[in-house]
Motif scaffolding. Sequence first.
Motif, PDB file in Angstrom:
ATOM      1  N   ALA A   1     -45.487  54.563 -35.670  1.00 60.84           N
ATOM      2  CA  ALA A   1     -45.245  54.450 -37.120  1.00 60.84           C
ATOM      3  C   ALA A   1     -46.122  53.916 -37.962  1.00 60.84           C
ATOM      4  N   GLN A   2     -47.225  53.317 -37.383  1.00 60.50           N
ATOM      5  CA  GLN A   2     -48.352  53.049 -38.393  1.00 60.50           C
ATOM      6  C   GLN A   2     -48.863  54.291 -39.361  1.00 60.50           C
ATOM      7  N   GLY A   3     -48.967  55.254 -38.615  1.00 60.93           N
ATOM      8  CA  GLY A   3     -49.416  56.459 -39.496  1.00 60.93           C
ATOM      9  C   GLY A   3     -48.508  56.923 -40.498  1.00 60.93           C
ATOM     10  N   LEU A   4     -47.332  56.900 -40.364  1.00 55.36           N
ATOM     11  CA  LEU A   4     -46.317  57.158 -41.132  1.00 55.36           C
ATOM     12  C   LEU A   4     -46.116  56.373 -42.499  1.00 55.36           C
ATOM     13  N   LEU A   5     -46.407  54.837 -41.972  1.00 57.12           N
ATOM     14  CA  LEU A   5     -46.254  53.995 -42.926  1.00 57.12           C
ATOM     15  C   LEU A   5     -47.527  54.133 -43.853  1.00 57.12           C
ATOM     16  N   GLU A   6     -48.709  54.588 -43.492  1.00 61.40           N
ATOM     17  CA  GLU A   6     -49.755  54.794 -44.255  1.00 61.40           C
ATOM     18  C   GLU A   6     -49.337  55.885 -45.309  1.00 61.40           C
ATOM     19  N   LEU A   7     -48.923  56.932 -44.635  1.00 59.68           N
ATOM     20  CA  LEU A   7     -48.564  57.983 -45.404  1.00 59.68           C
ATOM     21  C   LEU A   7     -47.463  57.738 -46.528  1.00 59.68           C
ATOM     22  N   VAL A   8     -46.357  57.061 -46.255  1.00 59.24           N
ATOM     23  CA  VAL A   8     -45.673  56.548 -47.212  1.00 59.24           C
ATOM     24  C   VAL A   8     -46.274  55.739 -48.312  1.00 59.24           C
TER      25      VAL A   8
ATOM     26  N   PHE B   1     -40.647  51.869 -41.601  1.00 55.92           N
ATOM     27  CA  PHE B   1     -41.857  51.979 -40.888  1.00 55.92           C
ATOM     28  C   PHE B   1     -42.494  50.497 -40.628  1.00 55.92           C
ATOM     29  N   GLU B   2     -42.336  49.735 -41.713  1.00 49.78           N
ATOM     30  CA  GLU B   2     -42.774  48.190 -41.647  1.00 49.78           C
ATOM     31  C   GLU B   2     -41.817  47.710 -40.535  1.00 49.78           C
ATOM     32  N   LYS B   3     -40.910  47.835 -40.431  1.00 49.68           N
ATOM     33  CA  LYS B   3     -39.832  47.076 -39.090  1.00 49.68           C
ATOM     34  C   LYS B   3     -40.506  47.683 -37.831  1.00 49.68           C
ATOM     35  N   LEU B   4     -40.711  49.044 -37.733  1.00 42.57           N
ATOM     36  CA  LEU B   4     -41.115  49.467 -36.489  1.00 42.57           C
ATOM     37  C   LEU B   4     -42.546  48.935 -36.159  1.00 42.57           C
ATOM     38  N   VAL B   5     -43.496  48.849 -37.401  1.00 40.74           N
ATOM     39  CA  VAL B   5     -44.875  48.532 -36.902  1.00 40.74           C
ATOM     40  C   VAL B   5     -44.821  46.922 -36.468  1.00 40.74           C
TER      41      VAL B   5
ATOM     42  N   LEU C   1     -35.830  53.205 -31.061  1.00 37.64           N
ATOM     43  CA  LEU C   1     -36.638  53.126 -32.048  1.00 37.64           C
ATOM     44  C   LEU C   1     -37.284  54.432 -32.371  1.00 37.64           C
ATOM     45  N   PHE C   2     -37.266  55.444 -31.351  1.00 40.48           N
ATOM     46  CA  PHE C   2     -37.686  56.708 -32.108  1.00 40.48           C
ATOM     47  C   PHE C   2     -36.547  57.254 -33.114  1.00 40.48           C
ATOM     48  N   THR C   3     -35.455  57.002 -32.825  1.00 40.80           N
ATOM     49  CA  THR C   3     -34.301  57.574 -33.487  1.00 40.80           C
ATOM     50  C   THR C   3     -34.690  56.817 -34.785  1.00 40.80           C
ATOM     51  N   LEU C   4     -34.707  55.487 -35.004  1.00 44.50           N
ATOM     52  CA  LEU C   4     -35.037  54.920 -36.051  1.00 44.50           C
ATOM     53  C   LEU C   4     -36.239  55.447 -36.835  1.00 44.50           C
ATOM     54  N   LYS C   5     -37.266  55.852 -36.161  1.00 46.12           N
ATOM     55  CA  LYS C   5     -38.574  56.585 -36.761  1.00 46.12           C
ATOM     56  C   LYS C   5     -38.160  57.805 -37.573  1.00 46.12           C
TER      57      LYS C   5
ATOM     58  N   TYR D   1     -35.974  60.064 -44.479  1.00 44.84           N
ATOM     59  CA  TYR D   1     -36.080  59.407 -45.867  1.00 44.84           C
ATOM     60  C   TYR D   1     -37.127  59.819 -46.588  1.00 44.84           C
ATOM     61  N   MET D   2     -38.386  59.531 -45.737  1.00 40.19           N
ATOM     62  CA  MET D   2     -39.358  60.071 -46.478  1.00 40.19           C
ATOM     63  C   MET D   2     -39.664  61.436 -47.132  1.00 40.19           C
ATOM     64  N   ARG D   3     -38.963  62.297 -46.404  1.00 44.58           N
ATOM     65  CA  ARG D   3     -38.960  63.874 -46.722  1.00 44.58           C
ATOM     66  C   ARG D   3     -37.848  64.099 -47.901  1.00 44.58           C
ATOM     67  N   LEU D   4     -37.030  62.793 -47.942  1.00 44.56           N
ATOM     68  CA  LEU D   4     -35.958  63.166 -49.073  1.00 44.56           C
ATOM     69  C   LEU D   4     -36.492  62.323 -50.181  1.00 44.56           C
ATOM     70  N   GLU D   5     -37.586  61.776 -50.161  1.00 42.09           N
ATOM     71  CA  GLU D   5     -38.193  61.226 -51.194  1.00 42.09           C
ATOM     72  C   GLU D   5     -37.922  59.561 -51.444  1.00 42.09           C
ATOM     73  N   ASN D   6     -36.843  59.340 -50.589  1.00 40.18           N
ATOM     74  CA  ASN D   6     -36.486  57.694 -50.682  1.00 40.18           C
ATOM     75  C   ASN D   6     -37.577  56.936 -49.945  1.00 40.18           C
ATOM     76  N   LEU D   7     -38.520  56.639 -50.525  1.00 40.63           N
ATOM     77  CA  LEU D   7     -39.674  56.112 -49.885  1.00 40.63           C
ATOM     78  C   LEU D   7     -39.622  54.538 -49.817  1.00 40.63           C
ATOM     79  N   ASP D   8     -38.804  53.928 -50.454  1.00 44.64           N
ATOM     80  CA  ASP D   8     -38.731  52.491 -50.328  1.00 44.64           C
ATOM     81  C   ASP D   8     -37.990  52.223 -48.919  1.00 44.64           C
ATOM     82  N   VAL D   9     -36.781  53.063 -48.597  1.00 49.07           N
ATOM     83  CA  VAL D   9     -36.092  52.790 -47.418  1.00 49.07           C
ATOM     84  C   VAL D   9     -37.114  53.280 -46.126  1.00 49.07           C
ATOM     85  N   SER D  10     -37.754  54.447 -46.379  1.00 51.80           N
ATOM     86  CA  SER D  10     -38.872  54.788 -45.620  1.00 51.80           C
ATOM     87  C   SER D  10     -39.940  53.913 -45.239  1.00 51.80           C
ATOM     88  N   GLN D  11     -40.471  53.146 -46.085  1.00 53.10           N
ATOM     89  CA  GLN D  11     -41.122  52.167 -45.797  1.00 53.10           C
ATOM     90  C   GLN D  11     -40.728  51.025 -45.289  1.00 53.10           C
ATOM     91  N   ALA D  12     -39.626  50.633 -45.562  1.00 54.85           N
ATOM     92  CA  ALA D  12     -38.929  49.669 -44.915  1.00 54.85           C
ATOM     93  C   ALA D  12     -38.883  49.857 -43.411  1.00 54.85           C
TER      94      ALA D  12
END
Length: 168
Positions: free
Chosen positions: A152-159, A138-142, A115-119, A125-136
Amino acid sequence: MDLLDFEAQGLYFEQADADGVKELIAAAAQNYATGAAELPLLKAYFLAPESLNVLVALNRFYYYQHRLEDALNATLKALAVIRPMIAFPEDWRDLQGEHISTVPAGLLTQVRLYLFTLKAIGFLYMRLENLDVSQAIFEKLVELDSKDRIGAQGLLELVLKRKTDVAM
């Protein structure tokens, strides 16, 4: 399931590696400031391509070198190494709460590592500006971690904020 309620067993960094791998990782750390760290890490990877010690070292090296695509590749490989240890689905999108709740207690360390590796993958992905994959991700982790033990909640909010800012 509370992802903090477990006894740590089988930590990846305690696992034995092929002869010479530990020394190559140490050499890479020692040579980081001189710019000569990558070659020992790549040699370690060729000796032990399934070693989480090597993959984590590669991830860190590439991340701190701002080579995010390379860091992502090392982290995706790490996820692929961890997944069969805990019999999770090949695609993280298919992961459900019952996969986690049915893992034997002795493998909860590997579940958290997965789970931490997936995070980390979502973050890259977020840093690479692939925000849709990043969002998906973080949503899965939440969804899987209702107590937000993975964070992951804070990162999802950031995305989501980043996507809103980009849309404006």
